[in-house]
Scaffold this motif. Structure first.
Motif, short mmCIF file in Angstrom:
data_model
loop_
_atom_site.label_atom_id
_atom_site.label_comp_id
_atom_site.label_asym_id
_atom_site.label_seq_id
_atom_site.Cartn_x
_atom_site.Cartn_y
_atom_site.Cartn_z
N ALA A 62 0.84 -1.20 0.00
CA ALA A 62 0.00 0.00 0.00
C ALA A 62 0.87 1.24 0.00
N ASP A 63 0.36 2.29 -0.64
CA ASP A 63 1.02 3.60 -0.64
C ASP A 63 -0.03 4.62 -0.20
N ASN A 64 0.06 5.04 1.06
CA ASN A 64 -0.88 6.01 1.61
C ASN A 64 -0.34 7.43 1.55
N SER A 65 0.66 7.62 0.69
CA SER A 65 1.25 8.93 0.39
C SER A 65 2.20 9.41 1.48
N TYR A 66 1.73 9.61 2.70
CA TYR A 66 2.65 10.02 3.76
C TYR A 66 3.41 8.83 4.33
N ARG A 95 5.72 6.78 -4.72
CA ARG A 95 6.97 6.19 -5.21
C ARG A 95 6.94 4.67 -5.29
N LEU A 96 6.01 4.03 -4.60
CA LEU A 96 5.93 2.58 -4.69
C LEU A 96 5.42 2.12 -6.04
N GLY A 97 4.84 3.04 -6.79
CA GLY A 97 4.48 2.75 -8.18
C GLY A 97 3.39 1.72 -8.35
N GLY A 105 0.56 -4.10 -15.25
CA GLY A 105 1.51 -3.42 -14.39
C GLY A 105 1.86 -4.24 -13.17
N ASP A 106 3.13 -4.29 -12.87
CA ASP A 106 3.62 -5.05 -11.73
C ASP A 106 4.07 -4.09 -10.62
N VAL A 107 4.17 -4.63 -9.41
CA VAL A 107 4.64 -3.82 -8.30
C VAL A 107 5.54 -4.68 -7.42
N ALA A 108 6.64 -4.08 -6.96
CA ALA A 108 7.56 -4.76 -6.05
C ALA A 108 8.09 -3.73 -5.06
N ALA A 109 8.28 -4.16 -3.83
CA ALA A 109 8.78 -3.25 -2.79
C ALA A 109 9.62 -4.03 -1.80
N THR A 110 10.67 -3.37 -1.31
CA THR A 110 11.55 -3.95 -0.31
C THR A 110 11.85 -2.90 0.75
N HIS A 111 11.80 -3.31 2.01
CA HIS A 111 12.11 -2.39 3.10
C HIS A 111 12.66 -3.20 4.27
N ASN A 112 13.89 -2.87 4.69
CA ASN A 112 14.53 -3.52 5.82
C ASN A 112 14.53 -5.05 5.70
N SER A 117 6.43 -8.88 -4.04
CA SER A 117 6.21 -8.52 -5.44
C SER A 117 4.94 -9.19 -5.96
N PHE A 118 4.19 -8.43 -6.77
CA PHE A 118 2.97 -8.92 -7.41
C PHE A 118 3.13 -8.66 -8.90
N SER A 119 3.11 -9.70 -9.70
CA SER A 119 3.35 -9.53 -11.14
C SER A 119 2.31 -10.29 -11.96
N HIS A 120 2.10 -9.79 -13.18
CA HIS A 120 1.20 -10.43 -14.13
C HIS A 120 1.98 -11.41 -14.99
N GLU A 121 1.39 -12.57 -15.20
CA GLU A 121 1.93 -13.55 -16.13
C GLU A 121 0.78 -14.09 -16.98
N ALA A 122 1.11 -14.79 -18.03
CA ALA A 122 0.07 -15.37 -18.88
C ALA A 122 -0.83 -16.27 -18.03
N GLY A 123 -2.10 -15.96 -18.03
CA GLY A 123 -3.07 -16.78 -17.32
C GLY A 123 -3.27 -16.45 -15.86
N GLY A 124 -2.56 -15.43 -15.33
CA GLY A 124 -2.78 -15.12 -13.93
C GLY A 124 -1.79 -14.17 -13.32
N ARG A 125 -1.59 -14.29 -12.02
CA ARG A 125 -0.77 -13.38 -11.23
C ARG A 125 0.17 -14.18 -10.33
N ARG A 126 1.39 -13.69 -10.17
CA ARG A 126 2.34 -14.37 -9.30
C ARG A 126 2.68 -13.46 -8.11
N LEU A 127 2.54 -14.02 -6.92
CA LEU A 127 2.83 -13.32 -5.68
C LEU A 127 4.08 -13.93 -5.07
N LYS A 128 5.04 -13.08 -4.71
CA LYS A 128 6.27 -13.56 -4.08
C LYS A 128 6.50 -12.80 -2.78
N VAL A 129 6.97 -13.52 -1.76
CA VAL A 129 7.26 -12.90 -0.49
C VAL A 129 8.55 -13.49 0.07
#
Length: 339
Positions: A62-66, A95-97, A105-112, A117-129
């Protein structure tokens, strides 16, 4: 009234909603640059939840701006154990885009050391943690692929009274078959796409400061076919449409009002009841586990009760067909935010 959205931009040149209403697909085009409200009121998030009879995995960027918010939770319904870790980068201001579409559109974030990451692939979505320090060093790591065959979803554009440039544009995609594995504290847990399903809650908007919402969801198999529902209310002006929908074999069946009958003074004790005046949604809810969280730092406050449990009863489709629901695992939540 249940007003259906027409294709086109979400916001006009003044930053106000062109239309309020609902849709079965992403009909409106969201653009962060079209927003005319103060930057600190913009809230964007992608929330995924995969629920089985025994466990649930929840992942959020999530990006809540502040501030940003990365979260991973692993719930064990048998032991009533909730393991959750969060990371909070400050002053993200977009900035998290997070993507401007739920379908591209994909999104990935790293902190500490905490990565999502959440990405689109053919036929669905891939979630990585990857969270080596999860739950005090127990660790959480893995990936899940959510298949997304052609199917309807819940889409709603909601204005806020007395705040003309505030809005919430939300998409809920139920019944995505889940495949993959998650390792928690050295143990591996596998998701079977033949019987386990994931959900996406995709939210973009400009929010007012003080809000309370109610949201319920479940996905599973009824008579061997994909079934799910989305119900909710509590904020904004919903006179144009509710977010209440039944999903059956990939098709949406629209509901109007659904009443929430919650016991006072408890969240995971006495049964709940959900009902529709036309008799199309009559479900009892047996709480199993309250995923509760509270934050209060004066200006910012959040009190959350996401209650997981089993739904049983009867729902009726648009043509009057009755479906019998028994012990379908899902959740119903009450969330209060001052943000």
């Amino acid at each position: 009234m249940q007003h259906e959205l027409q294709p086109g931009p979400l916001l006009d040149e003044t930053g106000r909603l062109f239309q309020a209403g609902w849709a079965r697909e992403e009909s409106k085009t969201y653009a962060r640059a079209a927003i005319k409200a103060p930057w600190h009121r913009i809230k964007e998030w992608d929330y995924y939840c995969v629920v089985t009879d025994r466990h649930a995995l929840a992942l959020t960027i999530a990006d809540n701006s502040y501030m940003g918010f990365l979260s991973a939770s692993w719930l064990d319904f048998e032991t009533k154990r909730d393991l959750t870790d969060n990371a909070i980068p400050l002053l993200t201001r977009g900035r998290l885009g997070l993507p401007e579409s739920a379908d591209a559109g994909d999104v990935a974030a790293t902190h500490n050391g905490f990565s999502l990451s959440f990405s689109h692939e053919a036929g669905g979505r891939r979630l990585k943690v990857s969270a080596p320090g999860f739950a005090g060093g127990k660790g959480l790591e893995g990936e899940v692929f959510l298949r997304q065959p052609p199917m309807d979803r819940m889409v709603i554009a909601t204005p806020f009274p007395k705040a003309p440039r505030a809005f919430y544009y939300n998409q809920k995609i139920n019944c995505m078959p889940a495949e993959g594995e998650i390792r928690v504290d050295g143990q591996t847990h596998r998701f079977d796409p033949a019987r386990h399903f994931g959900l996406l809650d995709w939210g973009r908007g400009v929010w007012t400061y003080d809000n309370t919402w109610y949201w319920g969801s479940a996905s599973g198999l009824i008579e061997g076919e994909p079934f799910g529902f989305n119900i909710g209310y509590g904020f904004g002006d919903t006179s144009a449409a509710s977010e209440n929908l039944i999903f059956w074999k990939g098709k949406a069946h629209k509901l109007g009002y659904v009443g929430w009958h919650m016991p006072e003074g408890t969240y995971d004790g006495a049964p709940w009841r959900f009902s529709n005046p036309q008799g199309r949604f009559e479900l009892d809810f047996e709480p199993v586990m309250d995923r509760a969280a509270a934050t209060d730092i004066k200006i910012l406050k959040s009190v959350q009760h996401q209650v997981f449990g089993r739904f049983s009863g009867t729902v009726r489709l648009d043509d009057g067909t009755a479906l019998q629901i028994r012990d379908l695992m899902g959740f119903a939540e009450e969330v209060q935010n001052r943000w």
